[in-house]
Design a protein around this motif. Structure first.
Motif, PDB file in Angstrom:
ATOM      1  N   ASP A 101      36.173  59.572  52.225  1.00 39.11           N
ATOM      2  CA  ASP A 101      35.619  59.714  53.566  1.00 39.11           C
ATOM      3  C   ASP A 101      35.446  58.328  54.178  1.00 39.11           C
ATOM      4  O   ASP A 101      34.575  57.557  53.775  1.00 39.11           O
ATOM      5  N   VAL A 102      36.298  58.007  55.165  1.00 37.61           N
ATOM      6  CA  VAL A 102      36.272  56.664  55.744  1.00 37.61           C
ATOM      7  C   VAL A 102      34.980  56.401  56.522  1.00 37.61           C
ATOM      8  O   VAL A 102      34.484  55.273  56.525  1.00 37.61           O
ATOM      9  N   ALA A 103      34.409  57.428  57.152  1.00 43.60           N
ATOM     10  CA  ALA A 103      33.154  57.231  57.878  1.00 43.60           C
ATOM     11  C   ALA A 103      32.018  56.900  56.904  1.00 43.60           C
ATOM     12  O   ALA A 103      31.193  56.022  57.178  1.00 43.60           O
ATOM     13  N   ALA A 104      31.991  57.570  55.763  1.00 42.11           N
ATOM     14  CA  ALA A 104      30.954  57.299  54.768  1.00 42.11           C
ATOM     15  C   ALA A 104      31.133  55.918  54.148  1.00 42.11           C
ATOM     16  O   ALA A 104      30.153  55.195  53.935  1.00 42.11           O
ATOM     17  N   LEU A 105      32.374  55.533  53.875  1.00 40.53           N
ATOM     18  CA  LEU A 105      32.625  54.203  53.307  1.00 40.53           C
ATOM     19  C   LEU A 105      32.205  53.102  54.281  1.00 40.53           C
ATOM     20  O   LEU A 105      31.567  52.121  53.887  1.00 40.53           O
ATOM     21  N   ARG A 122      32.185  44.292  50.943  1.00 36.43           N
ATOM     22  CA  ARG A 122      33.608  43.901  50.931  1.00 36.43           C
ATOM     23  C   ARG A 122      34.426  44.851  50.046  1.00 36.43           C
ATOM     24  O   ARG A 122      35.606  45.102  50.320  1.00 36.43           O
ATOM     25  N   GLU A 123      33.822  45.366  48.979  1.00 32.44           N
ATOM     26  CA  GLU A 123      34.513  46.354  48.142  1.00 32.44           C
ATOM     27  C   GLU A 123      34.796  47.622  48.950  1.00 32.44           C
ATOM     28  O   GLU A 123      35.878  48.193  48.850  1.00 32.44           O
ATOM     29  N   ASN A 124      33.833  48.040  49.762  1.00 39.22           N
ATOM     30  CA  ASN A 124      34.053  49.197  50.629  1.00 39.22           C
ATOM     31  C   ASN A 124      35.159  48.912  51.642  1.00 39.22           C
ATOM     32  O   ASN A 124      35.988  49.774  51.932  1.00 39.22           O
ATOM     33  N   LEU A 125      35.178  47.686  52.176  1.00 37.90           N
ATOM     34  CA  LEU A 125      36.223  47.312  53.128  1.00 37.90           C
ATOM     35  C   LEU A 125      37.596  47.363  52.463  1.00 37.90           C
ATOM     36  O   LEU A 125      38.567  47.840  53.063  1.00 37.90           O
ATOM     37  N   ALA A 126      37.678  46.911  51.214  1.00 38.35           N
ATOM     38  CA  ALA A 126      38.955  46.970  50.487  1.00 38.35           C
ATOM     39  C   ALA A 126      39.403  48.421  50.301  1.00 38.35           C
ATOM     40  O   ALA A 126      40.586  48.740  50.443  1.00 38.35           O
ATOM     41  N   LYS A 127      38.463  49.332  50.001  1.00 45.85           N
ATOM     42  CA  LYS A 127      38.807  50.751  49.877  1.00 45.85           C
ATOM     43  C   LYS A 127      39.308  51.296  51.208  1.00 45.85           C
ATOM     44  O   LYS A 127      40.272  52.064  51.248  1.00 45.85           O
ATOM     45  N   LEU A 128      38.643  50.903  52.289  1.00 44.75           N
ATOM     46  CA  LEU A 128      39.066  51.360  53.612  1.00 44.75           C
ATOM     47  C   LEU A 128      40.479  50.873  53.931  1.00 44.75           C
ATOM     48  O   LEU A 128      41.281  51.620  54.485  1.00 44.75           O
ATOM     49  N   LYS A 129      40.779  49.631  53.561  1.00 41.35           N
ATOM     50  CA  LYS A 129      42.124  49.100  53.819  1.00 41.35           C
ATOM     51  C   LYS A 129      43.179  49.883  53.054  1.00 41.35           C
ATOM     52  O   LYS A 129      44.287  50.077  53.539  1.00 41.35           O
ATOM     53  N   ARG A 130      42.832  50.351  51.852  1.00 40.73           N
ATOM     54  CA  ARG A 130      43.788  51.163  51.078  1.00 40.73           C
ATOM     55  C   ARG A 130      43.958  52.545  51.695  1.00 40.73           C
ATOM     56  O   ARG A 130      45.038  53.111  51.667  1.00 40.73           O
ATOM     57  N   CYS A 132      43.247  53.549  54.996  1.00 41.01           N
ATOM     58  CA  CYS A 132      43.723  53.579  56.383  1.00 41.01           C
ATOM     59  C   CYS A 132      45.156  53.075  56.456  1.00 41.01           C
ATOM     60  O   CYS A 132      45.433  51.933  56.103  1.00 41.01           O
ATOM     61  N   THR A 133      46.042  53.933  56.930  1.00 41.92           N
ATOM     62  CA  THR A 133      47.443  53.529  57.032  1.00 41.92           C
ATOM     63  C   THR A 133      47.755  52.934  58.394  1.00 41.92           C
ATOM     64  O   THR A 133      48.513  51.989  58.501  1.00 41.92           O
ATOM     65  N   GLY A 134      47.184  53.480  59.438  1.00 42.69           N
ATOM     66  CA  GLY A 134      47.402  52.966  60.789  1.00 42.69           C
ATOM     67  C   GLY A 134      46.177  52.227  61.267  1.00 42.69           C
ATOM     68  O   GLY A 134      45.471  51.579  60.497  1.00 42.69           O
ATOM     69  N   CYS A 136      42.507  51.822  62.209  1.00 43.80           N
ATOM     70  CA  CYS A 136      41.327  52.478  61.657  1.00 43.80           C
ATOM     71  C   CYS A 136      40.088  51.810  62.250  1.00 43.80           C
ATOM     72  O   CYS A 136      39.742  50.691  61.859  1.00 43.80           O
ATOM     73  N   PRO A 137      39.413  52.477  63.200  1.00 38.40           N
ATOM     74  CA  PRO A 137      38.245  51.847  63.818  1.00 38.40           C
ATOM     75  C   PRO A 137      37.121  51.568  62.829  1.00 38.40           C
ATOM     76  O   PRO A 137      36.384  50.593  62.987  1.00 38.40           O
ATOM     77  N   GLU A 138      36.986  52.412  61.798  1.00 43.90           N
ATOM     78  CA  GLU A 138      35.942  52.191  60.804  1.00 43.90           C
ATOM     79  C   GLU A 138      36.170  50.879  60.058  1.00 43.90           C
ATOM     80  O   GLU A 138      35.239  50.122  59.796  1.00 43.90           O
ATOM     81  N   GLU A 139      37.449  50.606  59.734  1.00 39.56           N
ATOM     82  CA  GLU A 139      37.781  49.364  59.032  1.00 39.56           C
ATOM     83  C   GLU A 139      37.456  48.152  59.906  1.00 39.56           C
ATOM     84  O   GLU A 139      36.848  47.179  59.445  1.00 39.56           O
ATOM     85  N   ALA A 140      37.846  48.217  61.170  1.00 37.74           N
ATOM     86  CA  ALA A 140      37.594  47.099  62.083  1.00 37.74           C
ATOM     87  C   ALA A 140      36.101  46.881  62.285  1.00 37.74           C
ATOM     88  O   ALA A 140      35.621  45.734  62.295  1.00 37.74           O
ATOM     89  N   ARG A 141      35.349  47.983  62.416  1.00 40.08           N
ATOM     90  CA  ARG A 141      33.900  47.871  62.621  1.00 40.08           C
ATOM     91  C   ARG A 141      33.225  47.251  61.409  1.00 40.08           C
ATOM     92  O   ARG A 141      32.386  46.358  61.526  1.00 40.08           O
TER      93      ARG A 141
END
Length: 176
Positions: A101-105, A122-130, A132-134, A136-141
Motif C-alpha cells: 500500500d503506497v499510501a500507507a508506506l 528512507r527505507e520506506n522511500l526505497a520501497k515506494l521507488k520499487r 511505483c513504476t510511473g 507516484c505522488p506519494e514517492e515525491a511527497r
C-alpha cells in the motif's frame, strides 16, 4: 505405509494454509457498515472533531478488523493530534493487511520523519521507488518530507541528549 502419514501431514498443512488465505478479505469485501462509519469519521475529522473521528474509526474496526482504510484514517487522526508514534503503529497495521500500500508506506515514512527516524523513512522511500513504476505522488511527497527533515523540536531534543536518536543504543551505567 510410511508415506501415508507423510501425505496426510502435507495435506493438513495445505488445508490450514488455504484456510488462512481465504480468511483474508480484499478491500472490496470489507463490511459496508464499517465503510459507512469510516466515512462518518472522515467528516468529523474535516470538521476538526478529532476525538469523535477517533472513536468512530475504532468502531469501524470493531465491525470489521480488516478495514485497511480505517487504519489509514486512524493514522491520519494521530498525525493531526501530533502523535507520530501512534500513527506509525496504525500504518504498520494497514501494511500488515496490504504490504504494498503506497499510501500507507508514504504516510508511515512521513510519521517516521516527524519522530526523527529519517533512516527508516528512507527505507520506506526505497520501497515506494520499487513499487511505483510511473509517476507516484506519494514517492515525491515522502522524498520532500525527508529532504526537509524532522521538526526543529525533535532535532534540538536529540542534540541535547534529552531524547535518544532513533536507532541509537541506550547506554547504561554499571555500578562501580
Amino acid at each position: 505405509m510410511r508415506f501415508v502419514s507423510l501425505g496426510l501431514a502435507g495435506a493438513a498443512g495445505l488445508a490450514a494454509l488455504s484456510a488462512a488465505v481465504v480468511a483474508q478479505k480484499p478491500d472490496a469485501q470489507v463490511d459496508p457498515r464499517s465503510v459507512a462509519i469510516v466515512d462518518q469519521a472522515k467528516t468529523a475529522q474535516r470538521a476538526g472533531n478529532l476525538e469523535q473521528a477517533n472513536d468512530l474509526l475504532e468502531s469501524a474496526l470493531a465491525v470489521d478488523p480488516k478495514n485497511r482504510n480505517a487504519f489509514l484514517a486512524l493514522a491520519d487522526v494521530a498525525k493531526a493530534q501530533g502523535l507520530p508514534g501512534k500513527a506509525i503503529r496504525f500504518y504498520r497495521e494497514a501494511l500488515e493487511l496490504e504490504p504494498n500500500d503506497v499510501a500507507a508506506l508514504a504516510g508511515q515514512g512521513d510519521a517516521l520523519v516527524q519522530k526523527g527516524a529519517v533512516v527508516k523513512a528512507r527505507e520506506n522511500l526505497a520501497k515506494l521507488k520499487r513499487l511505483c513504476t510511473g509517476s507516484c505522488p506519494e514517492e515525491a511527497r515522502l522524498a520532500a518530507v525527508i529532504e526537509k527533515g524532522p521538526p526543529p523540536a525533535v532535532l534540538s531534543a536529540q542534540a541535547t541528549g534529552k531524547v535518544p536518536a532513533p536507532g541509537a543504543e541506550q547506554k547504561t551505567r554499571t555500578p562501580e
